[in-house]
Design an enzyme around this catalytic site. Structure first.
Site, PDB file in Angstrom:
ATOM      1  N   THR A   1       3.208  -4.903  23.332  1.00 58.67           N
ATOM      2  CA  THR A   1       2.101  -3.940  23.227  1.00 58.67           C
ATOM      3  C   THR A   1       0.865  -4.605  22.616  1.00 58.67           C
ATOM      4  O   THR A   1       0.271  -4.109  21.661  1.00 58.67           O
ATOM      5  CB  THR A   1       2.524  -2.706  22.393  1.00 58.67           C
ATOM      6  OG1 THR A   1       3.097  -3.176  21.176  1.00 58.67           O
ATOM      7  CG2 THR A   1       3.515  -1.852  23.134  1.00 58.67           C
TER       8      THR A   1
ATOM      9  N   PHE B   1       0.860  -1.184   0.000  1.00 59.95           N
ATOM     10  CA  PHE B   1       0.000   0.000   0.000  1.00 59.95           C
ATOM     11  C   PHE B   1       0.892   1.229   0.000  1.00 59.95           C
ATOM     12  O   PHE B   1       1.768   1.367   0.856  1.00 59.95           O
ATOM     13  CB  PHE B   1      -0.922   0.003   1.229  1.00 59.95           C
ATOM     14  CG  PHE B   1      -2.037  -0.984   1.088  1.00 59.95           C
ATOM     15  CD1 PHE B   1      -1.790  -2.349   1.195  1.00 59.95           C
ATOM     16  CD2 PHE B   1      -3.329  -0.561   0.811  1.00 59.95           C
ATOM     17  CE1 PHE B   1      -2.801  -3.275   1.028  1.00 59.95           C
ATOM     18  CE2 PHE B   1      -4.352  -1.473   0.644  1.00 59.95           C
ATOM     19  CZ  PHE B   1      -4.089  -2.834   0.750  1.00 59.95           C
ATOM     20  N   ALA B   2       0.659   2.110  -0.967  1.00 60.48           N
ATOM     21  CA  ALA B   2       1.433   3.352  -1.067  1.00 60.48           C
ATOM     22  C   ALA B   2       0.430   4.486  -1.192  1.00 60.48           C
ATOM     23  O   ALA B   2       0.157   4.987  -2.280  1.00 60.48           O
ATOM     24  CB  ALA B   2       2.375   3.288  -2.261  1.00 60.48           C
TER      25      ALA B   2
ATOM     26  N   HIS C   1       8.732  -8.786  15.558  1.00 61.41           N
ATOM     27  CA  HIS C   1       8.931  -7.329  15.523  1.00 61.41           C
ATOM     28  C   HIS C   1      10.311  -6.955  16.078  1.00 61.41           C
ATOM     29  O   HIS C   1      10.712  -7.453  17.133  1.00 61.41           O
ATOM     30  CB  HIS C   1       7.833  -6.681  16.367  1.00 61.41           C
ATOM     31  CG  HIS C   1       7.631  -5.231  16.099  1.00 61.41           C
ATOM     32  ND1 HIS C   1       8.565  -4.297  16.444  1.00 61.41           N
ATOM     33  CD2 HIS C   1       6.603  -4.564  15.520  1.00 61.41           C
ATOM     34  CE1 HIS C   1       8.110  -3.097  16.098  1.00 61.41           C
ATOM     35  NE2 HIS C   1       6.921  -3.236  15.534  1.00 61.41           N
TER      36      HIS C   1
ATOM     37  N   TYR D   1       3.097   8.402   1.176  1.00 61.12           N
ATOM     38  CA  TYR D   1       3.915   7.172   1.273  1.00 61.12           C
ATOM     39  C   TYR D   1       4.338   6.659  -0.102  1.00 61.12           C
ATOM     40  O   TYR D   1       5.182   5.779  -0.199  1.00 61.12           O
ATOM     41  CB  TYR D   1       3.151   6.080   2.021  1.00 61.12           C
ATOM     42  CG  TYR D   1       3.238   6.177   3.530  1.00 61.12           C
ATOM     43  CD1 TYR D   1       2.831   7.333   4.192  1.00 61.12           C
ATOM     44  CD2 TYR D   1       3.696   5.121   4.296  1.00 61.12           C
ATOM     45  CE1 TYR D   1       2.893   7.424   5.572  1.00 61.12           C
ATOM     46  CE2 TYR D   1       3.764   5.200   5.684  1.00 61.12           C
ATOM     47  CZ  TYR D   1       3.360   6.363   6.315  1.00 61.12           C
ATOM     48  OH  TYR D   1       3.429   6.444   7.679  1.00 61.12           O
TER      49      TYR D   1
ATOM     50  N   ASP E   1       4.921  -3.639   4.147  1.00 61.67           N
ATOM     51  CA  ASP E   1       4.867  -2.184   4.305  1.00 61.67           C
ATOM     52  C   ASP E   1       5.708  -1.526   3.208  1.00 61.67           C
ATOM     53  O   ASP E   1       6.715  -2.095   2.769  1.00 61.67           O
ATOM     54  CB  ASP E   1       5.459  -1.779   5.667  1.00 61.67           C
ATOM     55  CG  ASP E   1       4.388  -1.699   6.754  1.00 61.67           C
ATOM     56  OD1 ASP E   1       3.259  -2.171   6.530  1.00 61.67           O
ATOM     57  OD2 ASP E   1       4.700  -1.164   7.842  1.00 61.67           O
ATOM     58  N   VAL E   2       5.341  -0.305   2.829  1.00 61.44           N
ATOM     59  CA  VAL E   2       6.074   0.350   1.740  1.00 61.44           C
ATOM     60  C   VAL E   2       7.294   1.135   2.237  1.00 61.44           C
ATOM     61  O   VAL E   2       8.275   1.306   1.494  1.00 61.44           O
ATOM     62  CB  VAL E   2       5.132   1.278   0.927  1.00 61.44           C
ATOM     63  CG1 VAL E   2       4.762   2.548   1.699  1.00 61.44           C
ATOM     64  CG2 VAL E   2       5.754   1.643  -0.403  1.00 61.44           C
ATOM     65  N   ASP E   3       7.263   1.590   3.478  1.00 61.38           N
ATOM     66  CA  ASP E   3       8.373   2.420   3.980  1.00 61.38           C
ATOM     67  C   ASP E   3       9.518   1.501   4.427  1.00 61.38           C
ATOM     68  O   ASP E   3       9.952   1.519   5.583  1.00 61.38           O
ATOM     69  CB  ASP E   3       7.911   3.341   5.120  1.00 61.38           C
ATOM     70  CG  ASP E   3       7.166   2.608   6.217  1.00 61.38           C
ATOM     71  OD1 ASP E   3       6.439   1.651   5.922  1.00 61.38           O
ATOM     72  OD2 ASP E   3       7.325   2.986   7.397  1.00 61.38           O
TER      73      ASP E   3
ATOM     74  N   GLU F   1      -2.302  -4.604  13.584  1.00 64.06           N
ATOM     75  CA  GLU F   1      -1.192  -5.360  14.175  1.00 64.06           C
ATOM     76  C   GLU F   1      -1.656  -6.085  15.457  1.00 64.06           C
ATOM     77  O   GLU F   1      -1.246  -7.213  15.726  1.00 64.06           O
ATOM     78  CB  GLU F   1      -0.024  -4.432  14.487  1.00 64.06           C
ATOM     79  CG  GLU F   1       1.221  -5.165  14.925  1.00 64.06           C
ATOM     80  CD  GLU F   1       2.449  -4.269  14.866  1.00 64.06           C
ATOM     81  OE1 GLU F   1       3.124  -4.258  13.829  1.00 64.06           O
ATOM     82  OE2 GLU F   1       2.709  -3.561  15.859  1.00 64.06           O
TER      83      GLU F   1
HETATM   84  C1  UD2 Z   1       3.256  -0.190  12.546  1.00 59.29           C
HETATM   85  C2  UD2 Z   1       3.411  -1.467  11.747  1.00 59.29           C
HETATM   86  C3  UD2 Z   1       2.550  -1.368  10.506  1.00 59.29           C
HETATM   87  C4  UD2 Z   1       1.090  -1.189  10.896  1.00 59.29           C
HETATM   88  C5  UD2 Z   1       0.966   0.034  11.798  1.00 59.29           C
HETATM   89  C6  UD2 Z   1      -0.430   0.081  12.399  1.00 59.29           C
HETATM   90  C7  UD2 Z   1       5.546  -2.566  12.056  1.00 59.29           C
HETATM   91  C8  UD2 Z   1       7.001  -2.528  11.877  1.00 59.29           C
HETATM   92  N1  UD2 Z   1       4.827  -1.615  11.439  1.00 59.29           N
HETATM   93  O1  UD2 Z   1       3.987   0.751  11.739  1.00 59.29           O
HETATM   94  O2  UD2 Z   1       2.668  -2.530   9.709  1.00 59.29           O
HETATM   95  O3  UD2 Z   1       0.628  -2.326  11.582  1.00 59.29           O
HETATM   96  O4  UD2 Z   1       1.912   0.024  12.870  1.00 59.29           O
HETATM   97  O5  UD2 Z   1      -0.558   1.008  13.363  1.00 59.29           O
HETATM   98  O6  UD2 Z   1       5.028  -3.425  12.702  1.00 59.29           O
HETATM   99  N2  UD2 Z   1       0.333   3.637   4.744  1.00 59.29           N
HETATM  100  C9  UD2 Z   1       0.238   4.428   3.603  1.00 59.29           C
HETATM  101  N3  UD2 Z   1      -0.033   5.761   3.748  1.00 59.29           N
HETATM  102  C10 UD2 Z   1      -0.229   6.347   4.968  1.00 59.29           C
HETATM  103  C11 UD2 Z   1      -0.115   5.545   6.108  1.00 59.29           C
HETATM  104  C12 UD2 Z   1       0.174   4.194   5.973  1.00 59.29           C
HETATM  105  O7  UD2 Z   1       0.411   3.933   2.485  1.00 59.29           O
HETATM  106  O8  UD2 Z   1      -0.464   7.573   5.016  1.00 59.29           O
HETATM  107  C13 UD2 Z   1       0.602   2.189   4.581  1.00 59.29           C
HETATM  108  C14 UD2 Z   1       2.040   1.934   4.140  1.00 59.29           C
HETATM  109  O9  UD2 Z   1       2.091   0.752   3.384  1.00 59.29           O
HETATM  110  C15 UD2 Z   1       2.755   1.755   5.457  1.00 59.29           C
HETATM  111  C16 UD2 Z   1       1.694   0.975   6.245  1.00 59.29           C
HETATM  112  O10 UD2 Z   1       0.441   1.514   5.832  1.00 59.29           O
HETATM  113  O11 UD2 Z   1       3.967   1.077   5.257  1.00 59.29           O
HETATM  114  C17 UD2 Z   1       1.815   1.058   7.758  1.00 59.29           C
HETATM  115  O12 UD2 Z   1       1.750   2.407   8.200  1.00 59.29           O
HETATM  116  P1  UD2 Z   1       2.950   3.064   9.021  1.00 59.29           P
HETATM  117  O13 UD2 Z   1       4.227   2.643   8.406  1.00 59.29           O
HETATM  118  O14 UD2 Z   1       2.713   4.515   9.164  1.00 59.29           O
HETATM  119  O15 UD2 Z   1       2.783   2.376  10.424  1.00 59.29           O
HETATM  120  P2  UD2 Z   1       3.881   2.301  11.612  1.00 59.29           P
HETATM  121  O16 UD2 Z   1       5.195   2.801  11.170  1.00 59.29           O
HETATM  122  O17 UD2 Z   1       3.328   2.853  12.853  1.00 59.29           O
END
Ligand code: UD2
Length: 339
Positions: free
Chosen positions: A231, A107-108, A219, A112, A197-199, A289
């Site tokens: 968590t 998902f991008a 994790h 992102y 995840d894309v990032d 998650e």
């Molecule tokens: C954690 C998790 C993530 C997800 C999230 C939920 C890990 C390492 N990462 O990362 O998988 O469960 O928590 O709270 O466990 N995205 C978009 N656009 C946006 C926001 C999100 O494309 O504006 C997509 C994208 O693919 C991204 C994923 O959703 O990689 C997860 O979002 P995140 O990376 O912001 O979540 P994060 O870092 O809190």
């Protein structure tokens, strides 16, 4: 009278002949369908059969000497994949002839999309190289899709989806999108699927050692924590609730994979649980998650990927990590997220 009897016998004979032809046709049609279903079942089962072609050379396996600094098997006897626990030569010799296809969903959304180029470029270098890969990119910005040359037997489909205003909804919404994609298309077309995840970026080999029925990754931030500090969702009102004193590992939602039917079961269950939570006005602490972790506690993964497969650039390399294969890049959450 004689004529009537003659006509009656004639009609009876015709009915019998047509009946026999019809019966023969229907029963042979049924047997073709039955055979085809059997073939499909056997093909699916054979897919799990680990056949090694003759003449493949690889290092002799050892049952005494191996990794002693890390645990390489779960209490339910699923392998935990670390460098030094597998041999790519033998795995490729088994899996490449199967001609399997690995769907990879990403998902991008919103800003992102900027992470996608690096993701794809590094995936082309390290991820499932030599296998058929089909990327499915969900985005609300199709016009900003990067152009990345793909290797042989690798292709990409862009799926345009509506924009969302909350990052939590983007993260959660992945379950429904994946459920629909698998149900409508992938179940007929691919054997394995990974949702990533894309990032993120690949830095090292990620290959057939990651294939299995249901695959989850530990994790990076919790692999050395006691379970009561995970968590997990701790409110009993949520469907994701896990009480203190329970739990195996803390899995990340940034990667989930496995056979397409198994991943379908996981995402569908999570989507249903999320819907129930929503109708009760509760959102689990770490969105999907938390639901993944709940699902995986009661539906054990058949393979667990070590933090080599899910690291974060924020940390240096830990001693137990002989290699970093895949990691989260650093991001300014306030700048990239929509809320
Ligand atoms: C954690 C998790 C993530 C997800 C999230 C939920 C890990 C390492 N990462 O990362 O998988 O469960 O928590 O709270 O466990 N995205 C978009 N656009 C946006 C926001 C999100 O494309 O504006 C997509 C994208 O693919 C991204 C994923 O959703 O990689 C997860 O979002 P995140 O990376 O912001 O979540 P994060 O870092 O809190």
């Amino acid at each position: 009278m004689k004529r009537n009897i003659y006509l009656f016998v004639l009609v009876l004979a015709e009915v019998l002949i047509i009946g026999c032809i019809y019966y023969g046709f229907v029963s042979s049609w049924f047997s073709v369908v039955k055979q085809r279903n059997q073939m499909q079942t056997f093909t699916r089962l054979l897919d799990r059969h680990l056949e090694l072609p003759k003449g493949v050379n690889y290092k002799q396996p050892d049952i005494l000497n191996g990794r002693k600094d890390v645990v390489t098997v779960t209490p339910w006897l699923a392998p935990i994949v670390w460098e030094g626990t597998f041999d790519t030569n033998v795995l490729d010799a088994i899996y490449k002839p199967k001609k399997i296809t690995v769907a990879t969903t990403v998902f991008a959304m919103g800003k992102y999309i900027r992470f996608l180029k690096d993701f794809l470029e590094t995936a082309e270098k390290y991820y499932m190289v030599g296998y058929r890969v089909r990327y499915f990119i969900f985005t609300d910005r199709p016009e900003e899709m990067p152009v990345v040359p793909l290797g042989q037997d690798r292709n990409l489909t862009t799926i345009t989806v509506p924009s969302l205003n909350r990052w939590q909804d983007i993260s959660l919404g992945r379950m429904l999108q994946l459920e629909q994609l698998i149900e409508n298309q992938l179940v007929h077309e691919v054997e394995y699927i990974f949702s990533l995840d894309v990032d993120t970026k690949f830095h090292g080999h990620w290959g057939a050692e990651t294939l299995d029925r249901l695959v989850a990754a530990v994790h990076h931030s919790f692999y050395n924590y006691p379970r009561d500090q995970f968590t997990y969702e701790r409110r009993p009102e949520s469907q994701a609730y896990i009480p203190y004193g329970q739990g195996d590992y803390y899995y990340c939602a940034a990667m989930v994979g496995g056979k397409v039917e198994e991943v379908y079961r996981l995402v569908q269950t999570c989507r249903i649980q999320l819907d129930i939570d929503k109708s009760n006005s509760i959102e689990a602490i770490w969105q999907e998650e938390s639901h993944f972790n709940h699902y995986l506690l009661y539906n054990k993964p058949s393979k667990v990927l070590s933090p080599e497969y899910m690291w974060i650039d924020l940390y240096g390399q830990a001693q137990e990590l002989k290699v970093i294969r895949y990691s989260h890049v650093l991001k300014n959450k306030t700048e990239v997220r929509p809320n």
